[in-house]
Scaffold this active site. Structure first.
Site, PDB file in Angstrom:
ATOM      1  N   ASP A  89       0.796  -1.231   0.192  1.00 30.59           N
ATOM      2  CA  ASP A  89      -0.110  -0.013  -0.021  1.00 30.59           C
ATOM      3  C   ASP A  89       0.978   1.229   0.099  1.00 30.59           C
ATOM      4  O   ASP A  89       1.891   1.276   1.009  1.00 30.59           O
ATOM      5  CB  ASP A  89      -0.833   0.093   1.400  1.00 30.59           C
ATOM      6  CG  ASP A  89      -1.994  -1.129   1.272  1.00 30.59           C
ATOM      7  OD1 ASP A  89      -1.841  -1.944   0.467  1.00 30.59           O
ATOM      8  OD2 ASP A  89      -2.669  -1.010   2.354  1.00 30.59           O
ATOM      9  N   HIS A 146       5.029  -7.225   0.166  1.00 27.09           N
ATOM     10  CA  HIS A 146       4.972  -8.755  -0.412  1.00 27.09           C
ATOM     11  C   HIS A 146       5.301  -8.873  -1.695  1.00 27.09           C
ATOM     12  O   HIS A 146       5.906  -7.862  -2.238  1.00 27.09           O
ATOM     13  CB  HIS A 146       3.409  -8.644  -0.262  1.00 27.09           C
ATOM     14  CG  HIS A 146       2.725  -8.744   0.804  1.00 27.09           C
ATOM     15  ND1 HIS A 146       1.903  -9.901   1.443  1.00 27.09           N
ATOM     16  CD2 HIS A 146       2.429  -7.789   2.045  1.00 27.09           C
ATOM     17  CE1 HIS A 146       1.798  -9.626   2.857  1.00 27.09           C
ATOM     18  NE2 HIS A 146       1.909  -8.417   3.168  1.00 27.09           N
ATOM     19  N   SER A 252       8.923   3.959   4.618  1.00 24.06           N
ATOM     20  CA  SER A 252       9.988   4.183   3.973  1.00 24.06           C
ATOM     21  C   SER A 252       9.392   4.076   2.529  1.00 24.06           C
ATOM     22  O   SER A 252       8.166   4.307   2.048  1.00 24.06           O
ATOM     23  CB  SER A 252      10.926   3.363   4.343  1.00 24.06           C
ATOM     24  OG  SER A 252      12.078   3.786   3.308  1.00 24.06           O
TER      25      SER A 252
END
Length: 286
Positions: A89, A146, A252
């Site tokens: 995200d 992921h 980050s």
């Protein structure tokens, strides 16, 4: 004012500040931790309904809260052998070709692929004339990373560096930002070619972890370290598309690299400024 904000980062003791914040984020400080979590939720309008544990009191440390799991099925992974999915995200900073061994950062700034990877010439050659994307994770976002496609881990590199902020303002003004910040580089073999996932540290990023090695940093050090992994056998590390790769304890940026002619194209709506959501389509393989 923008120039002042950026220039202050050059003199700020970023590592010391980051480790201090990291110590607090990892501590079980009881009411103080709970108060900070509650403030953070309100300040950044965190949607706790998405979290597996929606009650803030479920988290003993700020790190536990910040790396919270999502409810199962909330981010379905797009199916299809040719579909590369969004790994986090966040928001797209850049996406495009790697040209002349350089990656575009922002208007007036690019940086070296070789410097970014800090590996061997063979590592660099895997991604010459390939494609890349840079995605920024804000404090609001889910902070686990992921796999965009199925792959087998072949190498991990810890690269020491600075800890500039990686927000859009700093990205636009600090030359070579992503190739000068501390980072963890992971290189995978896939059925379609090489893929790298670069986890870039930043100011007050207290820790970068991977699922196979645990905490990679801190501690920090002055030297590059690398680890090689087998392609097959009991010790091979294979991750499927959508599997968790690692996480940031405080936010980050990730940079995903793909080998030459691996991608047919990025999706039309995957462009700078676009919001990303884990598991949605990002690109199509050739």
């Amino acid at each position: 004012m923008d120039k002042l904000k950026v220039n202050l980062q050059y003199i700020l003791p970023k590592h010391a500040v980051s480790r201090l914040v990291g110590s607090f984020a990892a501590s079980e400080a009881g009411p103080l931790t709970q108060a900070f979590i509650n403030w953070f939720i309100k300040r950044y309008n965190i949607n706790m309904d998405e979290a597996l544990h929606s009650d803030p009191k479920a988290f003993k440390t700020f790190n536990d809260f910040f790396t919270r799991e999502l409810k199962p099925g909330l981010r379905p992974i797009a199916e299809g052998d040719k579909v590369v999915v969004q790994p986090v995200d966040g928001a797209v900073s850049q996406a495009g070709p790697i040209e002349g061994g350089r990656l575009f950062q922002a208007k007036g700034h690019d940086y070296s692929l070789q410097t970014l990877l800090a590996g061997t010439s063979e590592d660099e050659a895997k991604f010459h004339d390939g494609q890349f994307t840079t995605v920024y994770l804000s404090p609001t976002d889910y902070h686990r990373i992921h796999m965009p496609m199925t792959g087998t881990l072949r190498k991990m590199i810890y690269v020491p560096g600075d800890l500039f902020s990686v927000n859009p303002l700093t990205t636009a003004h600090v030359p070579g930002l992503f190739a000068r910040n501390e980072r963890v580089v992971t290189i995978f073999d896939t059925d379609h070619g090489p893929m790298a996932m670069v986890l870039v540290g930043a100011t007050i990023v207290a820790s970068i972890e991977t699922v196979w090695a645990g905490t990679v940093t801190p501690p920090t050090g002055p030297h590059v370290f690398s680890w090689d992994y087998p392609a097959e056998g009991d010790n091979a590390i294979a991750l499927n598309k959508g599997d968790e790769l690692g996480r940031f304890k405080l936010g980050s940026t990730i940079i995903a690299l793909f080998g030459k002619e691996m991608l047919a194209q990025f999706d039309d709506d995957f462009e700078p400024g676009a919001t990303t959501r884990l598991g949605q389509p990002m690109a199509t393989l050739r």
